[in-house]
Design a protein around this motif. Structure first.
Motif, PDB file in Angstrom:
ATOM      1  N   GLN A  86       0.520  -1.338  -0.118  1.00 43.25           N
ATOM      2  CA  GLN A  86       0.001  -0.124  -0.081  1.00 43.25           C
ATOM      3  C   GLN A  86       0.964   1.166   0.375  1.00 43.25           C
ATOM      4  N   GLU A  87       2.751   1.192   0.915  1.00 43.31           N
ATOM      5  CA  GLU A  87       2.607   2.238   0.655  1.00 43.31           C
ATOM      6  C   GLU A  87       3.254   2.231  -0.755  1.00 43.31           C
ATOM      7  N   ARG A  88       3.956   1.988  -1.173  1.00 46.40           N
ATOM      8  CA  ARG A  88       4.379   1.471  -2.723  1.00 46.40           C
ATOM      9  C   ARG A  88       3.327   2.534  -3.594  1.00 46.40           C
ATOM     10  N   VAL A  89       1.821   2.164  -3.638  1.00 46.88           N
ATOM     11  CA  VAL A  89       1.304   2.445  -3.781  1.00 46.88           C
ATOM     12  C   VAL A  89       0.680   3.503  -4.166  1.00 46.88           C
ATOM     13  N   ASP A  90       0.948   3.921  -2.547  1.00 44.65           N
ATOM     14  CA  ASP A  90       0.731   5.400  -2.257  1.00 44.65           C
ATOM     15  C   ASP A  90       1.341   6.275  -3.063  1.00 44.65           C
ATOM     16  N   PHE A  91       2.857   5.947  -2.428  1.00 45.89           N
ATOM     17  CA  PHE A  91       3.805   6.325  -3.045  1.00 45.89           C
ATOM     18  C   PHE A  91       3.774   7.060  -4.606  1.00 45.89           C
ATOM     19  N   VAL A  92       3.274   5.776  -5.801  1.00 44.88           N
ATOM     20  CA  VAL A  92       3.982   5.814  -7.173  1.00 44.88           C
ATOM     21  C   VAL A  92       2.771   6.917  -7.212  1.00 44.88           C
ATOM     22  N   ASN A  93       1.601   6.911  -6.117  1.00 46.96           N
ATOM     23  CA  ASN A  93       0.413   8.054  -7.294  1.00 46.96           C
ATOM     24  C   ASN A  93       0.588   9.212  -6.401  1.00 46.96           C
ATOM     25  N   ILE A  99       4.038  15.027 -10.539  1.00 50.26           N
ATOM     26  CA  ILE A  99       4.980  14.298 -12.499  1.00 50.26           C
ATOM     27  C   ILE A  99       3.798  14.897 -12.975  1.00 50.26           C
ATOM     28  N   TRP A 100       2.571  14.993 -13.216  1.00 52.04           N
ATOM     29  CA  TRP A 100       1.105  15.285 -14.159  1.00 52.04           C
ATOM     30  C   TRP A 100       0.702  16.439 -13.857  1.00 52.04           C
TER      31      TRP A 100
END
Length: 100
Positions: A86-93, A99-100
């Motif tokens: 979940q932390e990875r998903v949050d970080f990616v989001n 970025i966008w």
């Protein structure tokens, strides 16, 4: 008195009877001793059987504890993996949002 007459003959018969009696008593004692030995062995085996049963029960209880600990560790690892995921998903989001 010459040999083989009188008291000598009676004595030989008496000796034979006495020898038979001693042999019988000796055999009876051996049987009694063996019986006691068998009883002692049976008692020792009963005691050993009790000790072995107790040891096996303790091992089974210990295995149950280990199984519970294993389950707890597996649950903790799964939970930690889910948190990390979940932390990875949050970080990616967050990264995407920047970025966008």
């Amino acid at each position: 008195e010459p040999w083989g007459r009188g008291p000598q003959t009676r004595s030989a018969s008496s000796d034979k009877t006495e020898l038979q009696q001693r042999s019988r008593e000796s055999l009876e004692k051996m049987v009694a001793d063996l019986h006691k030995e068998v009883q002692d062995c049976k008692e020792t085996m009963r005691h050993a059987d009790g000790e072995i049963t107790k040891m096996l029960q303790e091992r089974l209880e210990w295995l149950d504890v280990l199984e519970q600990q294993k389950s707890a560790v597996q649950a903790a690892v799964t939970a930690a993996f889910q948190v990390h995921k979940q932390e990875r998903v949050d970080f990616v989001n967050r990264l995407k949002a920047v970025i966008w």
